[in-house]
Design a protein around this motif. Structure first.
Motif: not given
Length: 198
Positions: A1-19, A177-184
């Protein structure tokens, strides 16, 4: 279950993608130089968003004037977390600021702002949980541009493909086609600072 406030993003070990989304005059030089230049404004707040679908809601899939080009900006995770550590929420949420007077004082001198807005689904409907957007003030924009950015990609063609599918009701094809986002992952301290209390 998603928490109301949490960051979901496309990221790897070093970087995070923002739009961010801009017109051609800003986006094309940014793509060529891999950093921003005039007419990009270094004297006003710039907002970065790790949620692709929230960005789509904001720009109406690149159909809003001045937001035709969608840029995926890869920034260093250490810079992202530095920004979060400096952040002040845009409103004095009691769960974060028991004393509104302290919030007011900190807000006036803040270098980074955080706002939580309802997340969206592929159809643009509001969801029960929220998406973060981070405002980088003029005091940090030069650093953001010169030191934080690792790579800038043009997602405009991708956005147009997704829009084509959504307009025809082919939401399953659009979703693929959506970028894969996971909990940061956040430390307890960072979560408290930005109002994503664990």
């Amino acid at each position: 279950m998603m928490k109301e406030f949490e960051i979901r993003a496309d990221y790897n070990r070093d970087n995070i993608v923002v739009y961010q989304s801009y017109n051609d005059q800003i986006a094309k030089p940014a793509m060529i130089n891999q950093k921003f230049s005039a007419p990009f404004s270094f004297s006003r707040m710039t907002w970065i968003k790790p949620s692709f679908l929230w960005m789509m809601e904001r720009s109406n899939y690149g159909q809003k004037s001045g937001q035709e080009c969608t840029l995926a900006i890869h920034i260093k995770r250490e810079a992202w977390e530095k920004a979060l550590s400096k952040a002040i929420l845009t409103s004095p949420e009691k769960r974060v600021y028991p004393n509104p007077g302290i919030w007011e004082k900190d807000f006036e001198s803040a270098e980074v702002y955080v706002q939580w807005d309802p997340e969206r689904n592929i159809k643009g409907n509001k969801l029960a949980y929220r998406s973060i957007q981070v405002g980088i003030s003029r005091y940090l924009i030069e650093e953001f541009n010169e030191e934080w950015i690792v790579k800038i990609e043009d997602y405009t063609p991708l956005v147009k493909k997704i829009l084509h599918f959504t307009k025809s009701g082919a939401y399953d094809k659009a979703k693929k086609l959506l970028p894969t986002e996971k909990i940061y992952p956040l430390s307890s301290k960072l979560a408290q600072t930005i109002g994503a209390i664990i």
